[in-house]
Design a protein around this motif. Structure first.
Motif, mmCIF file in Angstrom:
data_model
loop_
_atom_site.group_PDB
_atom_site.id
_atom_site.type_symbol
_atom_site.label_atom_id
_atom_site.label_comp_id
_atom_site.label_asym_id
_atom_site.label_seq_id
_atom_site.Cartn_x
_atom_site.Cartn_y
_atom_site.Cartn_z
ATOM 1 N N CYS A 25 -8.215 -10.795 3.030
ATOM 2 C CA CYS A 25 -7.947 -10.089 1.777
ATOM 3 C C CYS A 25 -9.221 -10.022 0.933
ATOM 4 C CB CYS A 25 -6.848 -10.790 0.980
ATOM 5 S SG CYS A 25 -5.246 -10.838 1.802
ATOM 6 N N ARG A 26 -9.331 -8.952 0.155
ATOM 7 C CA ARG A 26 -10.433 -8.849 -0.796
ATOM 8 C C ARG A 26 -9.874 -8.393 -2.145
ATOM 9 N NH1 ARG A 26 -10.678 -4.093 2.164
ATOM 10 N NH2 ARG A 26 -10.886 -2.178 0.909
ATOM 11 N N VAL A 27 -10.460 -8.926 -3.200
ATOM 12 C CA VAL A 27 -10.111 -8.511 -4.555
ATOM 13 C C VAL A 27 -11.288 -7.736 -5.114
ATOM 14 C CG1 VAL A 27 -9.633 -9.302 -6.905
ATOM 15 C CG2 VAL A 27 -8.497 -10.394 -4.969
ATOM 16 N N GLU A 28 -11.018 -6.585 -5.691
ATOM 17 C CA GLU A 28 -12.090 -5.768 -6.236
ATOM 18 C C GLU A 28 -11.661 -5.183 -7.570
ATOM 19 O OE1 GLU A 28 -12.867 -3.103 -2.978
ATOM 20 O OE2 GLU A 28 -10.807 -2.370 -2.957
ATOM 21 N N ARG A 29 -12.644 -5.063 -8.446
ATOM 22 C CA ARG A 29 -12.411 -4.412 -9.731
ATOM 23 C C ARG A 29 -12.987 -3.008 -9.668
ATOM 24 N NH1 ARG A 29 -12.637 -6.701 -15.837
ATOM 25 N NH2 ARG A 29 -12.230 -4.710 -16.876
ATOM 26 N N VAL A 30 -12.134 -2.023 -9.897
ATOM 27 C CA VAL A 30 -12.530 -0.622 -9.880
ATOM 28 C C VAL A 30 -12.181 -0.039 -11.240
ATOM 29 C CG1 VAL A 30 -12.275 1.585 -8.716
ATOM 30 C CG2 VAL A 30 -12.044 -0.534 -7.405
ATOM 31 N N GLY A 31 -13.194 0.178 -12.070
ATOM 32 C CA GLY A 31 -12.920 0.625 -13.422
ATOM 33 C C GLY A 31 -12.132 -0.440 -14.174
ATOM 34 N N ASP A 32 -10.996 -0.069 -14.704
ATOM 35 C CA ASP A 32 -10.157 -1.008 -15.450
ATOM 36 C C ASP A 32 -8.956 -1.451 -14.640
ATOM 37 O OD1 ASP A 32 -11.652 -1.141 -17.851
ATOM 38 O OD2 ASP A 32 -10.940 0.853 -18.389
ATOM 39 N N VAL A 33 -9.126 -1.569 -13.332
ATOM 40 C CA VAL A 33 -8.067 -2.020 -12.435
ATOM 41 C C VAL A 33 -8.615 -3.120 -11.528
ATOM 42 C CG1 VAL A 33 -6.606 -1.356 -10.470
ATOM 43 C CG2 VAL A 33 -6.816 0.172 -12.442
ATOM 44 N N VAL A 34 -7.846 -4.196 -11.368
ATOM 45 C CA VAL A 34 -8.158 -5.243 -10.394
ATOM 46 C C VAL A 34 -7.072 -5.207 -9.329
ATOM 47 C CG1 VAL A 34 -8.437 -7.717 -9.990
ATOM 48 C CG2 VAL A 34 -9.325 -6.694 -12.093
ATOM 49 N N ARG A 35 -7.481 -5.092 -8.057
ATOM 50 C CA ARG A 35 -6.516 -4.930 -6.983
ATOM 51 C C ARG A 35 -6.894 -5.826 -5.805
ATOM 52 N NH1 ARG A 35 -8.842 1.084 -5.723
ATOM 53 N NH2 ARG A 35 -10.538 0.471 -4.309
ATOM 54 N N GLN A 36 -5.896 -6.113 -4.970
ATOM 55 C CA GLN A 36 -6.132 -6.821 -3.722
ATOM 56 C C GLN A 36 -5.737 -5.933 -2.554
ATOM 57 O OE1 GLN A 36 -5.494 -11.151 -2.814
ATOM 58 N NE2 GLN A 36 -3.766 -10.402 -1.602
ATOM 59 N N THR A 37 -6.581 -5.950 -1.520
ATOM 60 C CA THR A 37 -6.308 -5.213 -0.293
ATOM 61 C C THR A 37 -6.498 -6.154 0.881
ATOM 62 O OG1 THR A 37 -7.238 -3.230 -1.343
ATOM 63 C CG2 THR A 37 -6.839 -3.138 1.037
ATOM 64 N N GLY A 38 -5.552 -6.132 1.811
ATOM 65 C CA GLY A 38 -5.637 -7.014 2.965
ATOM 66 C C GLY A 38 -4.837 -6.466 4.127
ATOM 67 N N PRO A 39 -4.504 -7.325 5.100
ATOM 68 C CA PRO A 39 -3.680 -6.882 6.228
ATOM 69 C C PRO A 39 -2.305 -6.412 5.760
ATOM 70 C CG PRO A 39 -4.667 -9.049 6.630
ATOM 71 C CD PRO A 39 -4.897 -8.736 5.193
ATOM 72 N N ALA A 40 -1.602 -5.713 6.639
ATOM 73 C CA ALA A 40 -0.304 -5.150 6.277
ATOM 74 C C ALA A 40 0.706 -6.221 5.877
ATOM 75 C CB ALA A 40 0.247 -4.317 7.433
ATOM 76 N N HIS A 41 0.602 -7.442 6.453
ATOM 77 C CA HIS A 41 1.568 -8.492 6.116
ATOM 78 C C HIS A 41 1.166 -9.269 4.874
ATOM 79 C CE1 HIS A 41 -1.430 -10.572 8.655
ATOM 80 N NE2 HIS A 41 -1.156 -11.635 7.926
ATOM 81 N N ALA A 42 -0.021 -8.989 4.315
ATOM 82 C CA ALA A 42 -0.466 -9.657 3.096
ATOM 83 C C ALA A 42 0.164 -8.996 1.874
ATOM 84 C CB ALA A 42 -1.989 -9.600 2.998
ATOM 85 N N TRP A 43 -0.044 -9.632 0.706
ATOM 86 C CA TRP A 43 0.347 -8.971 -0.541
ATOM 87 C C TRP A 43 -0.760 -8.003 -0.910
ATOM 88 C CZ3 TRP A 43 -1.481 -8.025 -5.416
ATOM 89 C CH2 TRP A 43 -0.550 -7.494 -6.332
ATOM 90 N N ASN A 44 -0.413 -6.729 -1.017
ATOM 91 C CA ASN A 44 -1.354 -5.683 -1.390
ATOM 92 C C ASN A 44 -0.907 -5.077 -2.705
ATOM 93 O OD1 ASN A 44 -3.333 -5.137 0.991
ATOM 94 N ND2 ASN A 44 -1.344 -5.415 1.970
ATOM 95 N N GLY A 45 -1.840 -4.968 -3.654
ATOM 96 C CA GLY A 45 -1.441 -4.338 -4.891
ATOM 97 C C GLY A 45 -2.371 -4.574 -6.059
ATOM 98 N N VAL A 46 -1.937 -4.063 -7.213
ATOM 99 C CA VAL A 46 -2.689 -4.133 -8.464
ATOM 100 C C VAL A 46 -2.278 -5.390 -9.211
ATOM 101 C CG1 VAL A 46 -3.093 -3.010 -10.690
ATOM 102 C CG2 VAL A 46 -2.958 -1.640 -8.590
#
Length: 258
Positions: A25-46
């Motif tokens: 998983c990785r957490v990234e800040r894009v503008g005024d949003v912080v989100r996590q993206t990872g494998p399909a079974h991970a928690w993905n979201g803002v």
């Protein structure tokens, strides 16, 4: 600490400065949003957003485009104090589905009851390997009536990569799993997260939920975390209030299916 200041501290440490919650998983800040993206079974979201009315719709569209490109369904975890005030309506208009609201509740770990007796014949066992993970999944599916296979995969991932960060525990009655809960520790932060406190129906009302809260609070305090945090459903909120938890705000999951 005054509730507003405590909520602001939570927003800063656990949302704006969030860390990845699992391998891959990785957490990234894009503008005024912080989100996590990872494998399909991970928690993905803002995890956090600080939007104004003029930028909100474009930011929502950008997150949909991001997760659609990755082929991932995702969640926008919206808190009642997030801006703009009509963000929930904007998410629904963009195709999100709102889930049940929960209450963000926080307590000082060291101030919670130190010893809550277990029901007779019940023991707590730390989850350190695959058998324990299967028992946690079984409890969750019986307690919440939902497929918990992805939870099992996330626990196995975390146990393999960094076993000290996810102290999960299962309650056994004569060898049968009847309760389970997780504690997420993020070293260097003020907060530890209490997640998934599930009790199978026939064992509810016997103090087992309170015992699982107390157990995890002791572990959190021992690891240097001042606060423990729960996203509380309506059924658990009164129990947590009696234990000393303070409600700070509400949070609603908005899901987008790809």
């Amino acid at each position: 600490m005054e509730p507003r200041r405590l909520r602001d501290l939570y927003d800063l440490r656990m949302r704006r400065e969030a860390r990845p919650d699992g391998p891959g998983c990785r957490v990234e800040r894009v503008g005024d949003v912080v989100r996590q993206t990872g494998p399909a079974h991970a928690w993905n979201g803002v995890l956090w957003s600080g939007l104004d009315a003029s930028a909100a719709d474009a930011a929502v569209t950008a997150q949909i485009d991001h997760y659609r490109a990755a082929g991932l369904s995702f969640e926008w975890k919206l808190y009642a104090h997030d801006t703009p005030a009509d963000l929930g309506g904007r998410l629904r208009a963009a195709g999100f589905t709102a889930g049940a609201a929960e209450t963000l509740m926080v307590a000082e770990a060291a101030a919670l009851p130190r010893e809550v007796p277990l029901p007779e014949g019940v023991e707590l066992r730390a989850v350190t390997e695959e058998t324990g993970v299967r028992q946690v999944v079984e409890v969750h599916e019986r307690a919440f009536g939902a497929d918990s296979a992805d939870l099992g995969r996330r626990l196995l991932d975390r146990l393999a990569a960094d076993p000290g960060t996810v102290p999960a525990v299962v309650a056994l009655a004569d060898g049968e799993p009847v309760g389970a809960a997780r504690l997420e520790l993020f070293p260097g932060t003020d907060f530890a997260g209490l997640w998934g406190g599930g009790i199978v129906e026939e064992w509810r009302g016997r103090g087992l939920y309170r015992a699982l809260v107390s157990h995890r609070a002791r572990v959190a305090a021992a690891h240097g975390h001042r606060y423990v945090q729960v996203d509380a459903a309506d059924t658990s909120r009164p129990i947590l209030r009696r234990l000393g938890f303070l409600p700070l705000t509400t949070t609603t999951p908005y899901t987008y299916e790809i």
